[in-house]
Design an enzyme around this catalytic site. Structure first.
Site, PDB file in Angstrom:
ATOM      1  N   CYS A  62      -6.160   4.915   1.900  1.00  0.00           N
ATOM      2  CA  CYS A  62      -4.978   4.112   2.242  1.00  0.00           C
ATOM      3  C   CYS A  62      -4.851   4.069   3.768  1.00  0.00           C
ATOM      4  CB  CYS A  62      -3.720   4.728   1.657  1.00  0.00           C
ATOM      5  SG  CYS A  62      -3.821   5.116  -0.094  1.00  0.00           S
TER       6      CYS A  62
ATOM      7  N   HIS B  21      -3.480   1.652   6.874  1.00  0.00           N
ATOM      8  CA  HIS B  21      -2.039   1.873   7.007  1.00  0.00           C
ATOM      9  C   HIS B  21      -1.640   3.072   7.872  1.00  0.00           C
ATOM     10  CE1 HIS B  21      -0.981  -1.339   4.252  1.00  0.00           C
ATOM     11  NE2 HIS B  21      -1.837  -0.883   3.369  1.00  0.00           N
TER      12      HIS B  21
ATOM     13  N   ARG C 160       2.069  -2.435  -6.399  1.00  0.00           N
ATOM     14  CA  ARG C 160       1.498  -2.381  -5.054  1.00  0.00           C
ATOM     15  C   ARG C 160       0.374  -1.339  -4.989  1.00  0.00           C
ATOM     16  NH1 ARG C 160       0.050  -5.885  -2.157  1.00  0.00           N
ATOM     17  NH2 ARG C 160      -1.788  -4.612  -1.944  1.00  0.00           N
TER      18      ARG C 160
ATOM     19  N   CYS D  97      -3.456  -2.278  -4.204  1.00  0.00           N
ATOM     20  CA  CYS D  97      -4.181  -1.698  -3.079  1.00  0.00           C
ATOM     21  C   CYS D  97      -5.467  -1.047  -3.578  1.00  0.00           C
ATOM     22  CB  CYS D  97      -3.327  -0.644  -2.369  1.00  0.00           C
ATOM     23  SG  CYS D  97      -2.280  -1.350  -1.079  1.00  0.00           S
TER      24      CYS D  97
END
Lengths: 271, 104
Positions: free
Chosen positions: A180, A184, A228, A232
C-alpha cells in the site's frame, strides 16, 4: 539561427509537456467543487434505500437490523460509525462497519454468511445497483455525519489491529511486489490525474477517511472502505482480499487511526 | 417499482432553487452484456416535468445520454416558501415516478 530554433523548439516542447498537467489539475479542482454539492449527491438515494432495508424484517429469522450493536449498544446508531473499528466481545475480534453488519445479518436475521460473501459489491460493469450490505453501510455510517473520527484504542486487540494494519500497509507482496505504501506514503503521488492520499499526511488522510462511504460517479453506486481495500488489492494484482477479513479490518483500523480527529462529511462523492 | 426520488427546494431571494435526485439505471441501449455479448435493452427516463402549486414550470426531455441516478437542478422565479413542488418522470418502458416537496 539554428541554435535559436532549437531553444524555441525546446521551450515549446516544455510548454506542451507542462500544459496538460496544469490544466488537468484546474479542471479536476472545478469538478471536485461540483462534486462537493451535497444536494447533488446520489449517495443520499442509497442512504434512503439503506434505511428502508435496515428497518425491514428480512431473512430466515424475519427480523430487522434495528437491534444490531455497533459498539454503543443495540440499536444505537448515532455516532457509532465514528467509533469504529472497535473490539466486540461477542465475536471476540475487532470489526469495522461492514464486518459488523455481516455479523448482524447472520446472528439477527439468520442469513448465510458464505452466501452474502459471494456478492458483497455491485459490479459497475453490469450497471448494477448497490448490494444490500453497501446500502446498509452507507446508511449506518451517515448516522455519524459531522462527528469526529474517534476509534477506541483501549483493548489489546484494538492496539494489535492498528499495529498489524500498519505492518501490512508496508508489506510488499503479490506478483508486482507492491505494498500500500508504494503509492500512499509520500505527498504528491498520482495515478493519471488521480491524486493519491499520503496516509502519513494528517490532512490528506483525514480528507479521505472522513468522506467514505462515498458515491463513486464512475461506478454509479455508493462504495465503502471494504470495497476500496478490495479494489486496491485488485490494482496490485493480488488475489481477492476477503470481505470483512482480519486483514482488511486491521488495515482499516490503521487508516482510521491515522485520520483520528477528522470530521465525517458524509456521504462523500468521488469520480 | 421505482425507487423514491429526493427533492430539495429552497428560496434564494425571489427565486426557488430546486434540486432533484432521481433513482434510475439509465441504460443507454448501446451497452453489451459482458457475459452474453447481447445488447442490454435501453431503459432511461424520457420526460421530467415539475410543477409549483399545480402550475407546470418545467418540461424536460431526457435520453440515454444522461448518467445513472440523474441529478437535475433548476431555478424558478415567483414561488414563496411553503409552496409545493411536484416532480414527475416517465421512462421509455412506461414506468412512472412522482415526488413532492415543500419549498423551504
Amino acid at each position: 539561427m539554428k541554435r535559436n530554433l532549437t531553444v524555441k523548439g525546446m521551450a515549446a516542447l516544455a510548454l506542451a509537456l507542462a500544459a496538460p498537467v496544469a490544466m488537468g489539475e484546474v479542471s479536476v479542482e472545478e469538478y471536485r467543487a461540483m462534486l462537493a454539492d451535497k444536494d447533488a449527491n446520489p449517495g443520499f438515494l442509497v442512504i434512503d434505500q439503506g434505511e428502508v432495508l435496515y428497518k425491514t424484517k428480512r431473512g430466515p429469522k424475519n427480523a430487522s437490523l434495528e437491534k444490531c450493536d455497533f459498539g454503543l449498544g443495540p440499536g444505537k446508531l448515532k455516532g457509532a460509525y465514528a467509533q469504529l473499528p472497535r473490539y466486540f466481545k461477542d465475536t471476540k475480534r475487532v470489526q469495522d462497519i461492514e464486518s459488523r453488519l455481516l455479523t448482524c445479518t447472520v446472528t439477527l436475521q439468520g442469513f448465510d454468511e458464505a452466501e452474502i460473501k459471494k456478492k458483497t459489491f455491485a459490479d459497475q460493469r453490469y450497471n448494477e445497483t448497490n448490494t444490500d450490505i453497501e446500502m446498509l453501510a452507507a446508511y449506518v455510517a451517515y448516522q455519524s455525519n459531522g462527528m469526529r473520527i474517534n476509534p477506541p484504542l483501549k483493548h489489546p486487540a484494538e492496539k494489535e489491529a492498528r499495529k498489524v494494519g500498519e505492518a501490512y500497509f508496508w508489506n510488499r507482496h503479490g506478483p508486482m511486489d507492491f505494498s500500500c505504501a508504494t503509492c500512499h506514503a509520500e505527498d504528491g503521488k498520482r495515478v493519471r490525474l488521480q491524486n493519491l492520499v499520503n496516509v502519513y499526511n494528517k490532512k490528506d488522510i483525514q480528507a479521505t477517511m472522513s468522506t467514505w462511504p462515498t458515491y463513486r460517479v464512475s461506478h454509479g453506486v455508493a462504495r465503502n472502505m471494504q470495497h476500496r481495500m478490495w479494489d486496491c488489492h485488485w490494482q496490485m494484482r493480488t488475489p481477492d482480499i476477503e470481505f470483512g477479513s482480519p486483514a482488511t479490518t486491521a488495515l482499516i483500523s490503521f487508516l482510521t487511526h491515522q485520520a483520528k480527529g477528522g470530521t465525517y462529511d458524509l456521504p462523500g462523492m468521488k469520480r | 417499482m421505482a425507487e423514491p426520488m429526493r427533492i430539495r427546494a429552497t428560496m434564494a431571494g425571489d427565486v426557488a432553487d430546486v434540486k432533484v435526485l432521481m433513482n434510475h439505471a439509465m441504460e443507454t441501449g448501446l451497452r453489451k452484456d459482458a457475459k452474453t455479448g447481447q445488447l442490454v435493452p435501453a431503459h432511461y427516463i424520457t420526460e421530467v416535468t415539475a410543477s409549483v402549486n399545480g402550475t407546470k414550470v418545467l418540461d424536460a426531455g431526457m435520453s440515454g445520454g444522461i448518467s445513472k441516478n440523474p441529478y437535475l437542478g433548476f431555478k424558478v422565479k415567483g414561488p414563496k416558501a411553503g409552496d409545493k413542488v411536484v416532480v414527475n418522470w416517465v421512462d421509455n418502458k412506461g414506468d412512472k415516478n412522482t415526488a413532492e416537496a415543500t419549498i423551504g
